[in-house]
Design a protein around this motif. Sequence first.
Motif, PDB file in Angstrom:
ATOM      1  N   ALA A  43      -3.200  -6.105   6.711  1.00 37.84           N
ATOM      2  CA  ALA A  43      -2.669  -7.140   7.620  1.00 37.84           C
ATOM      3  C   ALA A  43      -2.094  -6.521   8.902  1.00 37.84           C
ATOM      4  O   ALA A  43      -2.396  -6.974  10.009  1.00 37.84           O
ATOM      5  N   GLU A  44      -1.250  -5.494   8.760  1.00 44.07           N
ATOM      6  CA  GLU A  44      -0.632  -4.874   9.939  1.00 44.07           C
ATOM      7  C   GLU A  44      -1.509  -3.714  10.397  1.00 44.07           C
ATOM      8  O   GLU A  44      -1.829  -2.839   9.608  1.00 44.07           O
ATOM      9  N   LYS A  45      -1.890  -3.695  11.681  1.00 43.43           N
ATOM     10  CA  LYS A  45      -2.769  -2.632  12.188  1.00 43.43           C
ATOM     11  C   LYS A  45      -1.935  -1.417  12.616  1.00 43.43           C
ATOM     12  O   LYS A  45      -0.877  -1.561  13.240  1.00 43.43           O
TER      13      LYS A  45
ATOM     14  N   HIS B 123       9.548  -7.875   7.258  1.00 44.33           N
ATOM     15  CA  HIS B 123       8.883  -9.180   7.360  1.00 44.33           C
ATOM     16  C   HIS B 123       7.968  -9.450   6.174  1.00 44.33           C
ATOM     17  O   HIS B 123       7.289 -10.469   6.152  1.00 44.33           O
ATOM     18  N   ASP B 124       7.949  -8.559   5.200  1.00 38.29           N
ATOM     19  CA  ASP B 124       7.028  -8.728   4.076  1.00 38.29           C
ATOM     20  C   ASP B 124       7.705  -9.533   2.952  1.00 38.29           C
ATOM     21  O   ASP B 124       8.808  -9.192   2.525  1.00 38.29           O
ATOM     22  N   PRO B 125       7.012 -10.569   2.452  1.00 38.54           N
ATOM     23  CA  PRO B 125       7.636 -11.392   1.397  1.00 38.54           C
ATOM     24  C   PRO B 125       7.928 -10.618   0.106  1.00 38.54           C
ATOM     25  O   PRO B 125       8.842 -10.990  -0.639  1.00 38.54           O
ATOM     26  N   VAL B 126       7.174  -9.561  -0.165  1.00 37.59           N
ATOM     27  CA  VAL B 126       7.453  -8.783  -1.388  1.00 37.59           C
ATOM     28  C   VAL B 126       8.749  -7.993  -1.220  1.00 37.59           C
ATOM     29  O   VAL B 126       9.538  -7.850  -2.165  1.00 37.59           O
ATOM     30  N   VAL B 127       8.998  -7.486  -0.013  1.00 39.00           N
ATOM     31  CA  VAL B 127      10.275  -6.792   0.233  1.00 39.00           C
ATOM     32  C   VAL B 127      11.421  -7.793   0.076  1.00 39.00           C
ATOM     33  O   VAL B 127      12.427  -7.509  -0.587  1.00 39.00           O
ATOM     34  N   LEU B 128      11.235  -8.999   0.631  1.00 36.26           N
ATOM     35  CA  LEU B 128      12.250 -10.054   0.492  1.00 36.26           C
ATOM     36  C   LEU B 128      12.523 -10.339  -0.988  1.00 36.26           C
ATOM     37  O   LEU B 128      13.682 -10.470  -1.405  1.00 36.26           O
TER      38      LEU B 128
ATOM     39  N   LEU C  12      14.116   3.391  12.508  1.00 38.27           N
ATOM     40  CA  LEU C  12      12.746   2.864  12.633  1.00 38.27           C
ATOM     41  C   LEU C  12      11.825   3.862  11.930  1.00 38.27           C
ATOM     42  O   LEU C  12      11.196   4.709  12.561  1.00 38.27           O
ATOM     43  N   ILE C  13      11.832   3.796  10.613  1.00 36.49           N
ATOM     44  CA  ILE C  13      11.170   4.811   9.794  1.00 36.49           C
ATOM     45  C   ILE C  13       9.792   4.302   9.379  1.00 36.49           C
ATOM     46  O   ILE C  13       9.678   3.324   8.628  1.00 36.49           O
ATOM     47  N   ALA C  14       8.778   4.967   9.903  1.00 31.75           N
ATOM     48  CA  ALA C  14       7.380   4.630   9.605  1.00 31.75           C
ATOM     49  C   ALA C  14       7.093   3.155   9.889  1.00 31.75           C
ATOM     50  O   ALA C  14       6.461   2.472   9.078  1.00 31.75           O
ATOM     51  N   VAL C  15       7.555   2.657  11.024  1.00 29.73           N
ATOM     52  CA  VAL C  15       7.292   1.259  11.376  1.00 29.73           C
ATOM     53  C   VAL C  15       6.789   1.099  12.809  1.00 29.73           C
ATOM     54  O   VAL C  15       6.039   0.165  13.101  1.00 29.73           O
ATOM     55  N   MET C  16       7.157   2.023  13.728  1.00 25.84           N
ATOM     56  CA  MET C  16       6.736   1.836  15.130  1.00 25.84           C
ATOM     57  C   MET C  16       5.219   1.933  15.293  1.00 25.84           C
ATOM     58  O   MET C  16       4.667   1.406  16.268  1.00 25.84           O
TER      59      MET C  16
ATOM     60  N   VAL D 141       0.862  -1.194   0.000  1.00 24.88           N
ATOM     61  CA  VAL D 141       0.000   0.000   0.000  1.00 24.88           C
ATOM     62  C   VAL D 141       0.898   1.244   0.000  1.00 24.88           C
ATOM     63  O   VAL D 141       0.661   2.204  -0.747  1.00 24.88           O
ATOM     64  N   TYR D 142       1.929   1.211   0.815  1.00 22.49           N
ATOM     65  CA  TYR D 142       2.876   2.341   0.890  1.00 22.49           C
ATOM     66  C   TYR D 142       3.571   2.535  -0.459  1.00 22.49           C
ATOM     67  O   TYR D 142       3.752   3.672  -0.927  1.00 22.49           O
ATOM     68  N   ASP D 143       3.917   1.432  -1.103  1.00 22.97           N
ATOM     69  CA  ASP D 143       4.515   1.498  -2.445  1.00 22.97           C
ATOM     70  C   ASP D 143       3.541   2.181  -3.415  1.00 22.97           C
ATOM     71  O   ASP D 143       3.945   3.027  -4.218  1.00 22.97           O
TER      72      ASP D 143
ATOM     73  N   ASP E  27      11.287  -9.894  12.125  1.00 22.59           N
ATOM     74  CA  ASP E  27      10.133  -9.193  12.687  1.00 22.59           C
ATOM     75  C   ASP E  27      10.581  -8.256  13.807  1.00 22.59           C
ATOM     76  O   ASP E  27      11.263  -8.690  14.743  1.00 22.59           O
ATOM     77  N   LEU E  28      10.152  -7.004  13.714  1.00 21.43           N
ATOM     78  CA  LEU E  28      10.468  -6.002  14.740  1.00 21.43           C
ATOM     79  C   LEU E  28      10.059  -6.469  16.139  1.00 21.43           C
ATOM     80  O   LEU E  28      10.666  -6.079  17.135  1.00 21.43           O
ATOM     81  N   ARG E  29       9.044  -7.322  16.204  1.00 19.62           N
ATOM     82  CA  ARG E  29       8.583  -7.822  17.512  1.00 19.62           C
ATOM     83  C   ARG E  29       9.555  -8.825  18.122  1.00 19.62           C
ATOM     84  O   ARG E  29       9.356  -9.267  19.252  1.00 19.62           O
TER      85      ARG E  29
HETATM   86  C1  LIG Z   1       5.153   2.233   5.811  1.00 20.12           C
HETATM   87  S1  LIG Z   1       6.435   1.133   5.305  1.00 20.12           S
HETATM   88  C2  LIG Z   1       7.892   2.120   5.583  1.00 20.12           C
HETATM   89  C3  LIG Z   1       9.064   1.761   4.696  1.00 20.12           C
HETATM   90  C4  LIG Z   1      10.323   2.610   4.901  1.00 20.12           C
HETATM   91  N1  LIG Z   1      10.875   2.428   6.236  1.00 20.12           N
HETATM   92  C5  LIG Z   1      10.021   4.074   4.687  1.00 20.12           C
HETATM   93  O1  LIG Z   1       9.742   4.763   5.683  1.00 20.12           O
HETATM   94  O2  LIG Z   1      10.005   4.535   3.548  1.00 20.12           O
HETATM   95  C6  LIG Z   1       6.509   0.021   6.698  1.00 20.12           C
HETATM   96  C7  LIG Z   1       7.358  -1.223   6.479  1.00 20.12           C
HETATM   97  O3  LIG Z   1       7.512  -1.876   7.734  1.00 20.12           O
HETATM   98  C8  LIG Z   1       7.325  -3.263   7.543  1.00 20.12           C
HETATM   99  N2  LIG Z   1       6.848  -3.826   8.816  1.00 20.12           N
HETATM  100  C9  LIG Z   1       5.656  -3.613   9.428  1.00 20.12           C
HETATM  101  N3  LIG Z   1       5.604  -4.293  10.592  1.00 20.12           N
HETATM  102  C10 LIG Z   1       6.792  -4.949  10.701  1.00 20.12           C
HETATM  103  C11 LIG Z   1       7.334  -5.843  11.660  1.00 20.12           C
HETATM  104  N4  LIG Z   1       6.633  -6.190  12.764  1.00 20.12           N
HETATM  105  N5  LIG Z   1       8.573  -6.335  11.457  1.00 20.12           N
HETATM  106  C12 LIG Z   1       9.285  -5.997  10.348  1.00 20.12           C
HETATM  107  N6  LIG Z   1       8.824  -5.163   9.399  1.00 20.12           N
HETATM  108  C13 LIG Z   1       7.591  -4.654   9.570  1.00 20.12           C
HETATM  109  C14 LIG Z   1       6.325  -3.392   6.416  1.00 20.12           C
HETATM  110  O4  LIG Z   1       6.417  -4.648   5.782  1.00 20.12           O
HETATM  111  C15 LIG Z   1       6.747  -2.230   5.530  1.00 20.12           C
HETATM  112  O5  LIG Z   1       7.695  -2.638   4.579  1.00 20.12           O
END
Ligand SMILES: C[S@@+](CC[C@H](N)C(=O)[O-])C[C@H]1O[C@@H](n2cnc3c(N)ncnc32)[C@H](O)[C@@H]1O
Length: 260
Positions: free
Chosen positions: A207-209, A100-105, A151-155, A14-16, A126-128
């Motif tokens: 999938a991710e909330k 953790h996303d297979p498309v990123v992999l 931790l860019i747009a992931v927390m 979705v972000y892509d 996984d960040l968790r």
């Molecule tokens: C909104 S994108 C941000 C991508 C990049 N960091 C940026 O800011 O341009 C969030 C990314 O975090 C990944 N992500 C979400 N939850 C995660 C988790 N628990 N562990 C690892 N990656 C996770 C998603 O798969 C996605 O690729």
Amino acid sequence: MPDFDTSVPHIARVYDYWLGGTDNFPADRAMGERTLQAYPNLAYSVRANRAFLARAVRYLAGEAGIRQFLDIGTGIPTANNTHEVAQRVAPQSRIVYVDHDPVVLAHARELLTSTPEGACAYLDGDLREPSAILAGAAETLDFGQPVAVMLIAVMHFIGDDGEASAIVQRLLGACAQGSFLTITHAAGDIDAEQMAEMVRRLNETTAEKTTLRDRAGVTRLFGGLELADPGVIRAAEWRPDTDAEAASPAALWGGVARKP
Ligand SMILES: C[S@@+](CC[C@H](N)C(=O)[O-])C[C@H]1O[C@@H](n2cnc3c(N)ncnc32)[C@H](O)[C@@H]1O
């Protein structure tokens, strides 16, 4: 055909889509459109987030002298990936990417185009599970030397405040003095009504909330660290290169802090 479920939207894709990329599926595009309708400035916001990432990495590799980066929640490769920006400043920079996303992999090889002097690695993690990330990253990074944890747009995918703080503390606890933490985080107190509706739509099926935090909540994630000027601020206003960059809509808080 991919061997994963493409009928459910995933945030990486979705972000892509929001960024104008093509590595997404119909469910991701439909969610991308629904969320853009709720918050049209999202298109600017995600670009401002990428611009923040580039400025922060340039600062870390330049002024702060950092040579190691741990970029968790990397996303699908796009322009100005962390290693590209860091190695332009310091070719010997070493970068570990984690998602953790297979498309990123599936696109990871585009993240492994290191300079010969430096190094790049990709972990499917996984960040968790920060301990597993740290163990894997230690094959490429020397945790006895400073590391920039990105931790860019992931927390905002870690909803529980206690869990979010524990993850950050586990990661930074393993890093040497002089290491840095960089965060951007979707804001609950910028364009608040539109952002709340955007996230409500996102959380229906993605999938991710997502959990929005306000400026104080994001600042708490930096607990115990020394924030670099200008502190936790709207991401577009963190050391902008131009007035136009600073003025961009961006419903994200961003900051960079040093481990004393
Ligand atoms: C909104 S994108 C941000 C991508 C990049 N960091 C940026 O800011 O341009 C969030 C990314 O975090 C990944 N992500 C979400 N939850 C995660 C988790 N628990 N562990 C690892 N990656 C996770 C998603 O798969 C996605 O690729």
